[in-house]
Design a protein around this motif. Structure first.
Motif, short mmCIF file in Angstrom:
data_model
loop_
_atom_site.label_atom_id
_atom_site.label_comp_id
_atom_site.label_asym_id
_atom_site.label_seq_id
_atom_site.Cartn_x
_atom_site.Cartn_y
_atom_site.Cartn_z
N ARG A 1 0.83 -1.20 0.00
CA ARG A 1 0.00 0.00 0.00
C ARG A 1 0.86 1.26 0.00
N GLU A 2 1.90 1.25 0.82
CA GLU A 2 2.79 2.42 0.89
C GLU A 2 3.47 2.65 -0.45
N ALA A 3 3.91 1.59 -1.10
CA ALA A 3 4.58 1.72 -2.40
C ALA A 3 3.63 2.27 -3.45
N LEU A 4 2.39 1.79 -3.43
CA LEU A 4 1.41 2.27 -4.41
C LEU A 4 1.10 3.75 -4.18
N GLU A 5 0.89 4.13 -2.93
CA GLU A 5 0.58 5.53 -2.62
C GLU A 5 1.76 6.44 -2.98
N GLU A 6 2.96 5.98 -2.66
CA GLU A 6 4.14 6.81 -2.93
C GLU A 6 4.39 6.93 -4.43
N SER A 7 4.21 5.85 -5.17
CA SER A 7 4.45 5.91 -6.62
C SER A 7 3.43 6.81 -7.31
N ASN A 8 2.25 6.90 -6.76
CA ASN A 8 1.22 7.77 -7.35
C ASN A 8 1.44 9.24 -7.02
N ARG A 9 2.35 9.54 -6.11
CA ARG A 9 2.71 10.93 -5.82
C ARG A 9 3.62 11.50 -6.89
N PHE B 1 10.36 3.73 -13.95
CA PHE B 1 10.28 2.60 -13.02
C PHE B 1 9.23 2.84 -11.95
N ILE B 2 9.02 4.11 -11.57
CA ILE B 2 7.99 4.40 -10.57
C ILE B 2 6.60 4.22 -11.16
N LYS B 3 6.44 4.65 -12.42
CA LYS B 3 5.14 4.49 -13.08
C LYS B 3 4.78 3.01 -13.23
N LYS B 4 5.77 2.18 -13.46
CA LYS B 4 5.53 0.75 -13.57
C LYS B 4 5.12 0.14 -12.23
N ILE B 5 5.63 0.69 -11.15
CA ILE B 5 5.16 0.24 -9.83
C ILE B 5 3.69 0.61 -9.66
N ALA B 6 3.36 1.83 -10.05
CA ALA B 6 1.97 2.31 -9.91
C ALA B 6 1.00 1.46 -10.72
N SER B 7 1.48 0.93 -11.84
CA SER B 7 0.60 0.12 -12.70
C SER B 7 0.68 -1.37 -12.39
N ASN C 1 3.38 -3.32 -12.62
CA ASN C 1 4.37 -4.04 -13.43
C ASN C 1 5.71 -4.04 -12.71
N LEU C 2 5.84 -4.88 -11.69
CA LEU C 2 7.05 -4.88 -10.87
C LEU C 2 8.24 -5.49 -11.60
N LEU C 3 8.00 -6.46 -12.46
CA LEU C 3 9.10 -7.02 -13.25
C LEU C 3 9.67 -5.96 -14.17
N GLY C 4 8.80 -5.20 -14.81
CA GLY C 4 9.25 -4.12 -15.68
C GLY C 4 9.99 -3.04 -14.92
N SER C 5 9.51 -2.76 -13.71
CA SER C 5 10.15 -1.76 -12.87
C SER C 5 11.56 -2.18 -12.48
N ALA C 6 11.70 -3.42 -12.01
CA ALA C 6 13.02 -3.93 -11.61
C ALA C 6 13.96 -3.98 -12.80
N THR C 7 13.45 -4.36 -13.96
CA THR C 7 14.28 -4.43 -15.17
C THR C 7 14.77 -3.05 -15.58
N THR C 8 13.90 -2.06 -15.48
CA THR C 8 14.30 -0.68 -15.79
C THR C 8 15.42 -0.22 -14.88
N ILE C 9 15.30 -0.52 -13.61
CA ILE C 9 16.33 -0.13 -12.63
C ILE C 9 17.65 -0.82 -12.92
N MET C 10 17.59 -2.15 -13.02
CA MET C 10 18.81 -2.94 -13.13
C MET C 10 19.48 -2.80 -14.49
N SER C 11 18.73 -2.45 -15.53
CA SER C 11 19.36 -2.25 -16.83
C SER C 11 20.31 -1.06 -16.79
N SER C 12 19.99 -0.06 -16.00
CA SER C 12 20.86 1.10 -15.87
C SER C 12 21.92 0.91 -14.79
#
Length: 450
Positions: free
Chosen positions: A23-31, A53-59, A61-72
């Motif tokens: 819940r905290e992650a969803l609320e924070e990502s939507n900020r 990566f934050i927008k993917k958390i909000a939607s 898509n945690l796999l996409g979010s982690a991939t975005t982070i780790m690719s960089s």
């Protein structure tokens, strides 16, 4: 003296900061405002696409979010815990002007923790091109170089002197801030790209410089730094004097001792490693822990959040205080440390004012343990065995390509970091590793062999 079980001490070394709930992650990502020209990206040394990566958390898509982070950032899971985000991405967040910045570090941890818990493999190796690269050192810089090279199709072998790869992240950052399992997962992500990692293999001892030079097309030097140097004072060989690097490594490897319970401890130095040595001492049951620093709070090199963390743990700071000798008893055990007060004189080369001893200010602090944390020595013998140009162990490189004086050898990480030149951060080392990989690939691409 009351003895505390090692099981209870182990609890003291469990991770301090909890992760965000769903819940905290969803609320924070939507900020997040998902800025088009996001200043947080520019503030990140590895240029992680933070809004994405934050927008993917909000939607969801945690796999996409982690991939975005780790690719960089090939060590993005570790960096989510140890980066000075308040000085980097969060410090650049536009919401600083109105409310409070997005908790970028915590959201990065949330996404990468999900990938770790679900045992996700994020990347695949590239089509092999037959070019062999040796990477000396399996820390953040070496792992990043190896990861990128493997994705580009290179045949990569990492030579790591320690029993496990990961370097600083595995052994040098306290477990209550960065558990080993996080670093191990990052190492596994590299291994899954068909990178060979030879641990317990020291170049110059277990494999020769000549062998690497003959058998590999390119070499990446990412050895980091070595042990803490001597203080150069009487009493350093007494029982109860510790090298901070080895001290933290022992606690992180599970070699906990209840010998510190009820003891008085002094840590010499005021960098991040000194903070780690002090907070480890507290968690091992020390009655009192003091940090001695010959300059003032303004000159200390520890991150602000590390300094605040130590103060919350009850660590005392003695500014403008330098050790003069370590005192022991007849059995050879530490009983005290003689110190002298300092004052600041003229600026040195790095811009900080030189500490000058105040005559007649000697005093003794009763202690049973001394932890040395005054920086680290350089791998001079290895550097010189390759015949590389260096300045006091800081390898000289071309600033664009990170190529050394030997065209076959590139260098990255702490081995090219000199005092007063940039920021020696995990995230910076990760970016340099990537830069080396791209520089090597650019050379081969230019001649059509990769």
């Amino acid at each position: 003296m009351q003895r505390i079980s090692l099981t209870n001490l182990e609890k003291n070394f469990q991770e301090v900061e909890r992760g965000l709930t769903n819940r905290e992650a969803l609320e924070e990502s939507n900020r997040c405002l998902y800025c088009y020209d996001a200043p947080c990206i520019k503030a990140c040394p590895t240029s992680i696409d933070i809004p994405t990566f934050i927008k993917k958390i909000a939607s969801g898509n945690l796999l996409g979010s982690a991939t975005t982070i780790m690719s960089s950032n090939p060590v993005g899971a570790s960096c989510s815990r140890v980066c000075p985000t308040e000085e980097l991405c969060e410090g650049a967040c536009v919401l600083n002007h109105s409310t409070k910045p997005i908790m970028i570090g915590n959201l990065q941890r949330y996404a990468t923790d999900w990938a770790i818990q679900n045992e996700k493999t994020l990347f695949q190796p590239g089509a092999t091109n037959g070019v062999k690269v040796a990477v000396i050192g399996g820390g953040p810089a070496g792992l990043s170089a190896a990861r990128e090279l493997a994705r580009l199709g290179y045949d990569v072998t990492i030579f790591e002197a320690a029993e496990e790869a990961g370097g600083l992240n595995t052994f040098g950052i306290v477990s209550f801030r960065l558990p080993q399992r996080i670093s191990y997962w990052e190492v596994e992500q590299v291994k899954k790209l068909n990178v060979t990692i030879k641990t317990n293999t020291m170049v110059g001892r277990d494999v020769s410089v000549e062998e690497l030079t003959e058998n590999y097309d390119k070499i990446v030097l990412a050895v980091g730094m070595a042990n803490v140097p001597d203080l150069g004072i009487e009493g350093e060989k007494l029982d109860g004097v510790y090298d901070a690097i080895e001290f933290v490594k022992a606690t992180k490897s599970g070699q906990l001792s209840n010998d510190f319970i009820g003891k008085r401890v002094v840590v010499v130095g005021a960098g991040n490693t000194a903070i780690d040595g002090a907070t480890c001492s507290v968690r091992l049951g020390a009655e009192n822990v003091k940090i001695l620093y010959r300059r003032t709070e303004d000159e200390m090199t520890a991150y602000d959040f590390e300094y605040e963390f130590a103060k919350q743990d009850g660590v005392e700071f003695r500014w403008l205080t330098a050790p003069k000798r370590i005192i022991g008893d007849e059995a050879g055990k530490v009983t005290g440390i003689e110190c002298i007060k300092m004052t600041l004189g003229e600026p040195e080369k790095d811009g900080r004012r030189r500490p000058v001893a105040v005559k007649g200010s000697e005093h003794i602090i009763p202690v049973e343990a001394v932890v040395k944390a005054i920086g680290q020595t350089r791998h001079l013998e290895l550097i010189e065995s390759f015949g590389l140009k260096h300045e006091g162990g800081v390898v000289k490189v071309d600033q664009d390509s990170l190529q050394t004086s030997n065209p076959k050898i590139f260098a990255c990480g702490d081995v090219i970091f000199g005092k007063g030149k940039g920021d020696a951060m995990v995230v910076t080392a990760a970016q340099q590793g990537k830069d080396v990989a791209y520089a090597i690939h650019k050379q081969y691409s230019a001649v059509g062999t990769a």
